[in-house]
Design a protein around this motif. Structure first.
Motif, PDB file in Angstrom:
ATOM      1  N   MET A  18       0.598  -1.085  -0.047  1.00  0.00           N
ATOM      2  CA  MET A  18      -0.139  -0.032  -0.089  1.00  0.00           C
ATOM      3  C   MET A  18       0.877   1.399   0.142  1.00  0.00           C
ATOM      4  SD  MET A  18      -3.072  -1.092   2.658  1.00  0.00           S
ATOM      5  CE  MET A  18      -3.943   0.308   2.528  1.00  0.00           C
ATOM      6  N   LEU A 123      -8.167   6.142   3.770  1.00  0.00           N
ATOM      7  CA  LEU A 123      -8.533   4.790   3.037  1.00  0.00           C
ATOM      8  C   LEU A 123      -8.208   3.548   3.937  1.00  0.00           C
ATOM      9  CD1 LEU A 123      -8.655   3.395   0.135  1.00  0.00           C
ATOM     10  CD2 LEU A 123      -6.130   4.192  -0.196  1.00  0.00           C
ATOM     11  N   VAL A 125      -8.299  -0.458   3.807  1.00  0.00           N
ATOM     12  CA  VAL A 125      -8.387  -1.510   2.990  1.00  0.00           C
ATOM     13  C   VAL A 125      -8.606  -2.773   3.817  1.00  0.00           C
ATOM     14  CG1 VAL A 125      -7.315  -3.045   1.343  1.00  0.00           C
ATOM     15  CG2 VAL A 125      -7.151  -0.635   1.140  1.00  0.00           C
ATOM     16  N   LEU A 129      -5.183  -7.287  -0.328  1.00  0.00           N
ATOM     17  CA  LEU A 129      -5.090  -6.066  -0.950  1.00  0.00           C
ATOM     18  C   LEU A 129      -5.367  -6.453  -2.623  1.00  0.00           C
ATOM     19  CD1 LEU A 129      -4.122  -3.268  -1.130  1.00  0.00           C
ATOM     20  CD2 LEU A 129      -1.658  -3.838  -1.479  1.00  0.00           C
ATOM     21  N   GLU A 132      -7.417  -2.984  -7.093  1.00  0.00           N
ATOM     22  CA  GLU A 132      -8.481  -1.865  -7.272  1.00  0.00           C
ATOM     23  C   GLU A 132      -7.979  -0.889  -5.783  1.00  0.00           C
ATOM     24  OE1 GLU A 132     -13.164  -0.883  -6.059  1.00  0.00           O
ATOM     25  OE2 GLU A 132     -12.656  -2.838  -7.421  1.00  0.00           O
ATOM     26  N   ALA A 133      -7.739  -1.642  -4.869  1.00  0.00           N
ATOM     27  CA  ALA A 133      -7.210  -0.968  -3.671  1.00  0.00           C
ATOM     28  C   ALA A 133      -5.785  -0.407  -4.101  1.00  0.00           C
ATOM     29  CB  ALA A 133      -7.354  -1.862  -2.300  1.00  0.00           C
ATOM     30  N   SER A 136      -6.262   2.782  -5.517  1.00  0.00           N
ATOM     31  CA  SER A 136      -6.827   3.979  -4.604  1.00  0.00           C
ATOM     32  C   SER A 136      -5.904   4.365  -3.702  1.00  0.00           C
ATOM     33  CB  SER A 136      -7.861   3.398  -3.735  1.00  0.00           C
ATOM     34  OG  SER A 136      -9.109   2.759  -4.287  1.00  0.00           O
ATOM     35  N   CYS A 137      -4.717   3.724  -3.521  1.00  0.00           N
ATOM     36  CA  CYS A 137      -3.480   3.998  -2.754  1.00  0.00           C
ATOM     37  C   CYS A 137      -2.815   5.010  -3.783  1.00  0.00           C
ATOM     38  CB  CYS A 137      -2.739   2.726  -2.229  1.00  0.00           C
ATOM     39  SG  CYS A 137      -3.529   1.718  -1.089  1.00  0.00           S
TER      40      CYS A 137
END
Length: 153
Positions: A18, A123, A125, A129, A132-133, A136-137
Motif C-alpha cells: 500500500m 483509506l 483496505v 489487497l 483496485e485497492a 486507490s492508494c
C-alpha cells in the motif's frame, strides 16, 4: 518546491505494498513541484515532520489499534514539534484484517493533538489487497502531492 512525507509501518507486507502504491502516486512524473520523503515509522524523526508541508500516515491494524511502530513514532516526535506543525495537511491509509476503525480512532485521536488538518477521508483496505485497492492508494498519493503542488493545502 513542496515537501511530502510518507511515514508508514508494515510487518506482514500488505501495508508495504500500500505504501509503495501511495509513493508511486505521489512521485508521478507529472508532479514536478513536490519532493517526497518515504520513511518507515521507525526511521522517521521529528525533523521529518518539521521538513514536510504535508504528511501521509500508513499503518496496519494490529489488535484493533495502530501499529506499535507508528505509536512509537508519534511518541518520539510529539513534544519536539508541538506548536510547530499546526494545520499541516495529512491523510491516512490503513491495512486492516477487521474493520480498521480501532486503528483509525487511535491514530486520529493522537493526530488531533498535533493539530494537523485532515484533508482526505481515510483509506481503509480490509482483507486482501486487490488491484483496485492499490489504484486507490496510488490516487491518495497523487491527490495529496497534487494538492500540495497546487497550493490547495
Amino acid at each position: 518546491m513542496k515537501k511530502l512525507l510518507i511515514v508508514y509501518h508494515s510487518q506482514g507486507g500488505k501495508n508495504l505494498e500500500m505504501a509503495n502504491a501511495v509513493f508511486a502516486g505521489a512521485s508521478h512524473d507529472d508532479l514536478k513541484g513536490v519532493e517526497v520523503r518515504f520513511l518507515r515509522a521507525f526511521d522517521a524523526t521529528d525533523q521529518d515532520l518539521l521538513w514536510a508541508d504535508g504528511i501521509i500516515f500508513g499503518t496496519p491494524e494490529n489488535f484493533g489499534y495502530m501499529s506499535g511502530a507508528m505509536k512509537d513514532f508519534l511518541d518520539r516526535t510529539f513534544y519536539a514539534v508541538e506548536g510547530a506543525v499546526d494545520a499541516k495537511p495529512y491523510c491516512i491509509f490503513i491495512g486492516a484484517g477487521n474493520d480498521g476503525q480501532g486503528a483509525l480512532s487511535s491514530l486520529t485521536r493522537i493526530l488531533k493533538g498535533y493539530k494537523f488538518k485532515e484533508i482526505h477521508e481515510p483509506l481503509i483496505v480490509v482483507g486482501e489487497l486487490t488491484e483496485e485497492a492499490k489504484v486507490s492508494c496510488e490516487a491518495l498519493g497523487t491527490g495529496m502531492a497534487a494538492g500540495l503542488e497546487a497550493g490547495i493545502y
